[in-house]
Enzyme design. Sequence first.
Site, PDB file in Angstrom:
ATOM      1  N   ASP A 160      21.101  73.162  29.171  1.00 25.61           N
ATOM      2  CA  ASP A 160      20.078  73.886  28.407  1.00 25.61           C
ATOM      3  C   ASP A 160      19.216  74.696  29.392  1.00 25.61           C
ATOM      4  OD1 ASP A 160      18.640  73.248  25.356  1.00 25.61           O
ATOM      5  OD2 ASP A 160      17.515  74.373  26.875  1.00 25.61           O
ATOM      6  N   GLY A 194      13.335  72.200  14.020  1.00 22.05           N
ATOM      7  CA  GLY A 194      13.407  72.673  15.399  1.00 22.05           C
ATOM      8  C   GLY A 194      14.679  73.412  15.761  1.00 22.05           C
ATOM      9  N   GLN A 195      15.562  73.651  14.778  1.00 22.55           N
ATOM     10  CA  GLN A 195      16.789  74.382  15.122  1.00 22.55           C
ATOM     11  C   GLN A 195      16.462  75.861  15.322  1.00 22.55           C
ATOM     12  OE1 GLN A 195      20.077  74.098  12.310  1.00 22.55           O
ATOM     13  NE2 GLN A 195      21.527  75.003  13.767  1.00 22.55           N
ATOM     14  N   SER A 196      16.849  76.394  16.469  1.00 23.33           N
ATOM     15  CA  SER A 196      16.575  77.805  16.762  1.00 23.33           C
ATOM     16  C   SER A 196      17.853  78.602  16.978  1.00 23.33           C
ATOM     17  CB  SER A 196      15.677  77.923  18.002  1.00 23.33           C
ATOM     18  OG  SER A 196      16.309  77.334  19.127  1.00 23.33           O
ATOM     19  N   HIS A 203      25.087  72.519  17.702  1.00 24.68           N
ATOM     20  CA  HIS A 203      25.000  72.054  19.101  1.00 24.68           C
ATOM     21  C   HIS A 203      24.383  70.674  19.118  1.00 24.68           C
ATOM     22  CE1 HIS A 203      21.448  74.480  18.135  1.00 24.68           C
ATOM     23  NE2 HIS A 203      20.748  73.667  18.913  1.00 24.68           N
ATOM     24  N   HIS A 218      22.441  68.093  21.390  1.00 27.85           N
ATOM     25  CA  HIS A 218      21.658  67.939  22.618  1.00 27.85           C
ATOM     26  C   HIS A 218      21.984  66.577  23.229  1.00 27.85           C
ATOM     27  CE1 HIS A 218      18.507  71.142  21.869  1.00 27.85           C
ATOM     28  NE2 HIS A 218      18.898  70.962  20.619  1.00 27.85           N
TER      29      HIS A 218
HETATM   30  P1  AMP Z   1      17.706  74.079  18.974  1.00 24.77           P
HETATM   31  O1  AMP Z   1      16.237  74.420  19.115  1.00 24.77           O
HETATM   32  O2  AMP Z   1      17.970  72.655  18.577  1.00 24.77           O
HETATM   33  O3  AMP Z   1      18.417  75.077  18.097  1.00 24.77           O
HETATM   34  O4  AMP Z   1      18.305  74.199  20.428  1.00 24.77           O
HETATM   35  C1  AMP Z   1      18.647  75.418  21.004  1.00 24.77           C
HETATM   36  C2  AMP Z   1      18.597  75.184  22.473  1.00 24.77           C
HETATM   37  O5  AMP Z   1      19.276  76.250  23.120  1.00 24.77           O
HETATM   38  C3  AMP Z   1      17.178  75.157  23.067  1.00 24.77           C
HETATM   39  O6  AMP Z   1      16.948  73.890  23.656  1.00 24.77           O
HETATM   40  C4  AMP Z   1      17.191  76.292  24.075  1.00 24.77           C
HETATM   41  O7  AMP Z   1      16.459  75.989  25.241  1.00 24.77           O
HETATM   42  C5  AMP Z   1      18.676  76.453  24.350  1.00 24.77           C
HETATM   43  N1  AMP Z   1      19.084  77.770  24.803  1.00 24.77           N
HETATM   44  C6  AMP Z   1      18.691  78.970  24.334  1.00 24.77           C
HETATM   45  N2  AMP Z   1      19.333  79.972  24.976  1.00 24.77           N
HETATM   46  C7  AMP Z   1      20.169  79.370  25.875  1.00 24.77           C
HETATM   47  C8  AMP Z   1      21.097  79.860  26.848  1.00 24.77           C
HETATM   48  N3  AMP Z   1      21.318  81.169  27.023  1.00 24.77           N
HETATM   49  N4  AMP Z   1      21.763  78.943  27.607  1.00 24.77           N
HETATM   50  C9  AMP Z   1      21.534  77.623  27.451  1.00 24.77           C
HETATM   51  N5  AMP Z   1      20.676  77.110  26.544  1.00 24.77           N
HETATM   52  C10 AMP Z   1      19.994  77.969  25.772  1.00 24.77           C
END
Ligand code: AMP
Length: 113
Positions: free
Chosen positions: A31, A92-94, A99, A101
């Site tokens: 991450d 919190g999904q962005s 994916h 974690h």
């Molecule tokens: P979520 O918030 O559960 O959707 O997790 C998305 C995760 O992707 C977050 O923890 C971000 O820090 C991570 N993230 C975003 N862009 C990248 C990237 N280019 N490479 C690796 N991780 C990323």
Amino acid sequence: MDADCLFCKIVAGEIPADVVHRTERVLAFRDVNPQAPTHVLVVPRAHHVNAAELAKADPETSVALVTAAAEVAAAQGHEDYRLVFNTGAGAGQSVFHTHLHVLAGRSLAWPPG
Ligand code: AMP
């Protein structure tokens, strides 16, 4: 592949990532904003928006995600680790490509914030 999806672009090699594990079905990479000494994301190569949609569409890859997460934790030297699927923006999904974690390397409080 979804042309607008960040993790599809990482899977395709169009955006660089620190890849720690790869199989036919999944890719695991660090991450960029780690929340623990070990913070790895395990993603299916195919695009699905969240964990439940992946499980419905491709249960074998759901299993592969968890299996890969355990292998990543072990390879990083952790017996204790947390696996998290944030599902929906309110949780919190962005990034809307499934994916998992993998968090480890520090004491993890419960309940999570
Ligand atoms: P979520 O918030 O559960 O959707 O997790 C998305 C995760 O992707 C977050 O923890 C971000 O820090 C991570 N993230 C975003 N862009 C990248 C990237 N280019 N490479 C690796 N991780 C990323």
